[in-house]
Design an enzyme around this catalytic site. Sequence first.
Site, PDB file in Angstrom:
ATOM      1  N   VAL A 125      -5.096  -1.934  -5.756  1.00  0.00           N
ATOM      2  CA  VAL A 125      -4.013  -1.281  -5.023  1.00  0.00           C
ATOM      3  C   VAL A 125      -2.931  -2.316  -4.775  1.00  0.00           C
ATOM      4  CG1 VAL A 125      -3.354  -0.027  -2.930  1.00  0.00           C
ATOM      5  CG2 VAL A 125      -5.664   0.261  -3.876  1.00  0.00           C
ATOM      6  N   CYS A 126      -1.695  -1.931  -5.038  1.00  0.00           N
ATOM      7  CA  CYS A 126      -0.541  -2.777  -4.738  1.00  0.00           C
ATOM      8  C   CYS A 126      -0.670  -4.118  -5.482  1.00  0.00           C
ATOM      9  CB  CYS A 126      -0.423  -2.947  -3.225  1.00  0.00           C
ATOM     10  SG  CYS A 126       1.184  -3.508  -2.662  1.00  0.00           S
ATOM     11  N   THR A 127      -0.463  -5.236  -4.781  1.00  0.00           N
ATOM     12  CA  THR A 127      -0.515  -6.535  -5.453  1.00  0.00           C
ATOM     13  C   THR A 127      -1.940  -6.999  -5.743  1.00  0.00           C
ATOM     14  OG1 THR A 127      -0.248  -7.580  -3.282  1.00  0.00           O
ATOM     15  CG2 THR A 127       1.721  -7.349  -4.640  1.00  0.00           C
ATOM     16  N   ALA A 155       0.151   1.707  -7.382  1.00  0.00           N
ATOM     17  CA  ALA A 155       1.378   1.039  -6.954  1.00  0.00           C
ATOM     18  C   ALA A 155       1.241   0.612  -5.492  1.00  0.00           C
ATOM     19  CB  ALA A 155       2.568   1.972  -7.175  1.00  0.00           C
ATOM     20  N   ARG A 183       6.836  -7.815  -0.284  1.00  0.00           N
ATOM     21  CA  ARG A 183       5.476  -8.170  -0.630  1.00  0.00           C
ATOM     22  C   ARG A 183       5.486  -9.134  -1.774  1.00  0.00           C
ATOM     23  NH1 ARG A 183       1.889  -4.761   1.599  1.00  0.00           N
ATOM     24  NH2 ARG A 183       0.444  -4.931  -0.142  1.00  0.00           N
TER      25      ARG A 183
END
Length: 209
Positions: free
Chosen positions: A99-101, A149, A209
Amino acid sequence: MRIAIPLFERFTALDAVGPYEVLKFLPDAEIVFVAEEPGPVRDVPEWLAISADAAFADIDSCDVLLVPGGPGARGLLQDDELLGWIRRMHEGSVWTTSVCTGSLLLAAAGLLEGLSATTHWAATDVLESFGATYTPERVVFQEKIVTAAGVSSGIDMALALAERIADQTTAEAIQLAIEYDPQPPFDAGSPAKAPRAAKDLLARGMGVR
């Protein structure tokens, strides 16, 4: 079905907790939070802690690997212990997800080279520096690797994964259980739609982020 979620200092809480709230409903699910050592691990900005049940050395396999992101992820892109553990989990996993980074950690571990993947919009250059091809889709499936994302997209990813692990009806029942029926008050959830003033405030005063 063991679902392993690694934690590290300055992770983003919703990256981990959003998918957790979905996947915990799956039949026979066993969710384990893992860290360098057992005990509390703090998010950013260090107001919330989640307790890791086990150390990386204690977990030698899992069915689902779910790697959250957060500002702390960028400092771990050369961390041999974490990256080596991710590689080992991936070898035997049915699904490897981020998830995400968190996708930057998958990429740094060598798992995304030549693949399409997504991440937080502010980290696309880092993702592509590891040989992945960024796509702005909210959830990207590439064989057994699934990337989501930014932050809230982890819930979407977990529901899509629940359908594949169980079935559509189970995934829909989970969505109903958590009353996931997004109706945001603003249409500012992506760089393509956010007004300039919101982008400027984020960059100037809230950080990216």
